[in-house]
Design a protein around this motif. Sequence first.
Motif, PDB file in Angstrom:
ATOM      1  N   ARG A 265       0.297  -1.260  -0.151  1.00 49.08           N
ATOM      2  CA  ARG A 265      -0.002   0.627   0.231  1.00 49.08           C
ATOM      3  C   ARG A 265       0.487   0.789   0.272  1.00 49.08           C
ATOM      4  N   VAL A 266       1.568   1.022   0.199  1.00 50.15           N
ATOM      5  CA  VAL A 266       2.866   2.310   0.860  1.00 50.15           C
ATOM      6  C   VAL A 266       3.559   3.088  -0.708  1.00 50.15           C
ATOM      7  N   GLU A 267       3.996   1.826  -1.020  1.00 49.79           N
ATOM      8  CA  GLU A 267       4.690   1.319  -2.422  1.00 49.79           C
ATOM      9  C   GLU A 267       3.571   2.118  -3.153  1.00 49.79           C
ATOM     10  N   ARG A 268       2.521   1.412  -3.601  1.00 43.97           N
ATOM     11  CA  ARG A 268       0.684   2.472  -4.241  1.00 43.97           C
ATOM     12  C   ARG A 268       1.419   3.500  -4.502  1.00 43.97           C
ATOM     13  N   ALA A 269       1.063   3.909  -2.840  1.00 49.13           N
ATOM     14  CA  ALA A 269       1.544   5.332  -2.883  1.00 49.13           C
ATOM     15  C   ALA A 269       2.135   5.912  -3.186  1.00 49.13           C
TER      16      ALA A 269
ATOM     17  N   THR B  19       2.024   8.805  -6.083  1.00 47.63           N
ATOM     18  CA  THR B  19       2.403  10.798  -5.774  1.00 47.63           C
ATOM     19  C   THR B  19       3.785  10.930  -6.734  1.00 47.63           C
ATOM     20  N   PHE B  20       4.593  10.366  -6.676  1.00 49.69           N
ATOM     21  CA  PHE B  20       5.587  10.665  -8.296  1.00 49.69           C
ATOM     22  C   PHE B  20       5.193  10.798  -9.410  1.00 49.69           C
ATOM     23  N   MET B  21       4.161   9.400  -9.472  1.00 50.14           N
ATOM     24  CA  MET B  21       3.377   9.563 -11.425  1.00 50.14           C
ATOM     25  C   MET B  21       2.788  11.292 -11.421  1.00 50.14           C
ATOM     26  N   MET B  22       2.123  11.085 -10.057  1.00 47.75           N
ATOM     27  CA  MET B  22       1.364  12.094 -10.414  1.00 47.75           C
ATOM     28  C   MET B  22       1.900  13.411 -10.598  1.00 47.75           C
ATOM     29  N   SER B  23       3.157  13.161 -10.353  1.00 46.74           N
ATOM     30  CA  SER B  23       4.055  14.910 -10.025  1.00 46.74           C
ATOM     31  C   SER B  23       4.763  14.890 -11.244  1.00 46.74           C
ATOM     32  N   GLY B  24       4.869  14.000 -12.301  1.00 50.39           N
ATOM     33  CA  GLY B  24       5.710  13.977 -14.010  1.00 50.39           C
ATOM     34  C   GLY B  24       6.760  13.256 -13.727  1.00 50.39           C
ATOM     35  N   TYR B  25       6.882  12.275 -11.961  1.00 52.13           N
ATOM     36  CA  TYR B  25       7.766  11.825 -12.663  1.00 52.13           C
ATOM     37  C   TYR B  25       7.737  10.061 -13.186  1.00 52.13           C
ATOM     38  N   ASP B  26       8.684   9.767 -14.308  1.00 50.19           N
ATOM     39  CA  ASP B  26       8.157   7.976 -14.712  1.00 50.19           C
ATOM     40  C   ASP B  26       9.341   7.902 -14.262  1.00 50.19           C
ATOM     41  N   GLU B  27       8.433   6.244 -14.191  1.00 49.84           N
ATOM     42  CA  GLU B  27       9.411   5.658 -13.067  1.00 49.84           C
ATOM     43  C   GLU B  27      10.217   4.721 -14.284  1.00 49.84           C
ATOM     44  N   VAL B  28      11.455   4.322 -13.415  1.00 50.79           N
ATOM     45  CA  VAL B  28      12.405   3.148 -14.188  1.00 50.79           C
ATOM     46  C   VAL B  28      12.634   2.392 -13.219  1.00 50.79           C
TER      47      VAL B  28
ATOM     48  N   LYS C 201      15.021  26.703  -8.207  1.00 55.71           N
ATOM     49  CA  LYS C 201      13.691  26.271  -7.870  1.00 55.71           C
ATOM     50  C   LYS C 201      13.716  24.075  -8.130  1.00 55.71           C
ATOM     51  N   GLY C 202      15.043  23.231  -8.081  1.00 53.41           N
ATOM     52  CA  GLY C 202      14.734  22.150  -8.821  1.00 53.41           C
ATOM     53  C   GLY C 202      14.967  21.318  -7.549  1.00 53.41           C
ATOM     54  N   ASP C 203      15.741  22.375  -6.752  1.00 54.13           N
ATOM     55  CA  ASP C 203      15.954  22.289  -5.291  1.00 54.13           C
ATOM     56  C   ASP C 203      14.446  22.478  -4.424  1.00 54.13           C
ATOM     57  N   ALA C 204      13.864  22.785  -4.611  1.00 52.84           N
ATOM     58  CA  ALA C 204      12.520  23.332  -3.387  1.00 52.84           C
ATOM     59  C   ALA C 204      11.540  22.568  -4.511  1.00 52.84           C
ATOM     60  N   GLU C 205      11.666  21.572  -5.585  1.00 54.83           N
ATOM     61  CA  GLU C 205      10.394  21.055  -6.018  1.00 54.83           C
ATOM     62  C   GLU C 205      10.145  19.090  -5.504  1.00 54.83           C
ATOM     63  N   VAL C 206      12.391  18.894  -5.856  1.00 55.10           N
ATOM     64  CA  VAL C 206      12.303  17.900  -5.179  1.00 55.10           C
ATOM     65  C   VAL C 206      11.876  17.971  -3.753  1.00 55.10           C
ATOM     66  N   ILE C 207      12.247  18.844  -2.703  1.00 53.16           N
ATOM     67  CA  ILE C 207      11.716  18.989  -1.587  1.00 53.16           C
ATOM     68  C   ILE C 207      10.179  19.338  -1.367  1.00 53.16           C
ATOM     69  N   ALA C 208       9.837  19.762  -1.843  1.00 50.53           N
ATOM     70  CA  ALA C 208       8.385  19.770  -1.957  1.00 50.53           C
ATOM     71  C   ALA C 208       7.862  18.391  -2.082  1.00 50.53           C
ATOM     72  N   LEU C 209       8.187  17.720  -3.094  1.00 51.26           N
ATOM     73  CA  LEU C 209       7.850  16.454  -3.651  1.00 51.26           C
ATOM     74  C   LEU C 209       8.039  15.491  -1.813  1.00 51.26           C
ATOM     75  N   ALA C 210       9.202  15.612  -1.841  1.00 45.06           N
ATOM     76  CA  ALA C 210       9.646  14.883  -0.303  1.00 45.06           C
ATOM     77  C   ALA C 210       8.623  14.730   0.950  1.00 45.06           C
ATOM     78  N   ILE C 211       7.868  15.686   0.335  1.00 40.37           N
ATOM     79  CA  ILE C 211       7.013  15.941   2.135  1.00 40.37           C
ATOM     80  C   ILE C 211       5.273  15.519   1.372  1.00 40.37           C
ATOM     81  N   VAL C 212       5.029  15.837   0.149  1.00 39.90           N
ATOM     82  CA  VAL C 212       4.041  15.238  -0.617  1.00 39.90           C
ATOM     83  C   VAL C 212       4.168  13.584  -0.631  1.00 39.90           C
ATOM     84  N   ALA C 213       5.307  13.513  -0.576  1.00 38.53           N
ATOM     85  CA  ALA C 213       5.170  11.660  -0.412  1.00 38.53           C
ATOM     86  C   ALA C 213       4.903  10.961   1.087  1.00 38.53           C
ATOM     87  N   MET C 214       5.644  11.805   1.895  1.00 40.76           N
ATOM     88  CA  MET C 214       5.335  11.100   3.031  1.00 40.76           C
ATOM     89  C   MET C 214       4.188  12.113   3.642  1.00 40.76           C
ATOM     90  N   LYS C 215       3.421  12.560   3.649  1.00 44.01           N
ATOM     91  CA  LYS C 215       2.364  12.670   3.294  1.00 44.01           C
ATOM     92  C   LYS C 215       1.117  11.547   2.876  1.00 44.01           C
TER      93      LYS C 215
END
Length: 406
Positions: free
Chosen positions: A26-30, A34-43, A137-151
Amino acid sequence: MMATYQKQIPGGVQDYLQAECYHKRRVERALRETFMMSGYDEVETPSFEYYDVYSESNALKQERMIKFFDPNGRILALRPDFTMPIARLCATRMEGAELPLRLCYVGSAFGNDAGAQSQRREFTQAGVELLGLPGAKGDAEVIALAIVAMKEAGLTDFQIDIGQVEFFRGLMDQVGMNERDAEQLREYVEQKNELAIELMLKNYPMGGEIKSDLQRLPMLYGGPEVLDEAQAISSHPRCRAAIDNLREVYALLEAFGLSDYVSIDLGMVQAIGYYTGVIFKGMTGALGYPLLTGGRYDHLLRAFGRDLPATGFALGVKEILLSLDSQSALRRQPGVQVLVGADASCVSAAYAYAQKLRGEGVRTAFCLGCLPQQVVSQARQLGVPKAAYADANGVRQLIEVKEGEA
């Protein structure tokens, strides 16, 4: 001897039972969502690669890696993290891709001392790499995504600490400290060992004011006011640039409405040979060590022949699960909701009915070759709240299983 080992697993790995596996998936799916909806593609990269892929990184000690040989005698290493393989992938397989590249991953990593707090040798990481976008801009983007991912993973009580390795490097330039001593001082600052810092600097040839400033490093922790304190310490260009960068990153996170999750920590200076700017880590009250680490590593891709700015982070899935458990935030695994029975002549009808329920999102199990009362009895024993039965008259309406029913 063989029989004994057949009942055991090697140290540092673990089985996941039903509920544990449910929570992990469940955590992995979440995180994936979150990553996909933020524009990140899985590899996905191989579980093992040539050791040379990892030997370029100052952050990965060779004794940490699990190594072995291929049939030609070349050294291979099980993947100790994902950043190096993704850097290789980006430099060698994605040269024509449009920048910036936003990539993510979820998978197993391996190490002899990985997760030293728990001595795990296999662990699951999830994270992102943002390649080709420099600066705040890049720094803030990934930190924001880290926060959202944890939530999105379900955490409510956590904090992101942000530092800047260039601030420490600027101070080392200012005092002219040699590389060996600077590394020793870095370790003391990272440990916030104020006594060791004081003793080390006691006989070092530098002015008393700069000694006092260096001793203050572990205490430069808190809100944005810390940046004013840090700016008063040094006017060295590298220090000034580092503080300006942090101000811009913090301002963006404040504009995103996420600054309540963020603290500044200029005494956080881990792996400065690897990182080149902003670094950050995620902490919860349940763990005495980070469940998330990340930062900017602008020079890493040079080792693979492509010079790109880059930043990213990695989350420990097990650490998230431990934190969720401590916060009583693990969702209960849903059980089977309907038990469908049938006599021998009506299996097709029972199966079609079960498939209909499953298509509607209802967890459904079978009890074939049973009498109706046996279906109800099994449902009660298994804790299944409803039962249905297919016979020559068709599929009966759902029966509510109540205590005391036969």
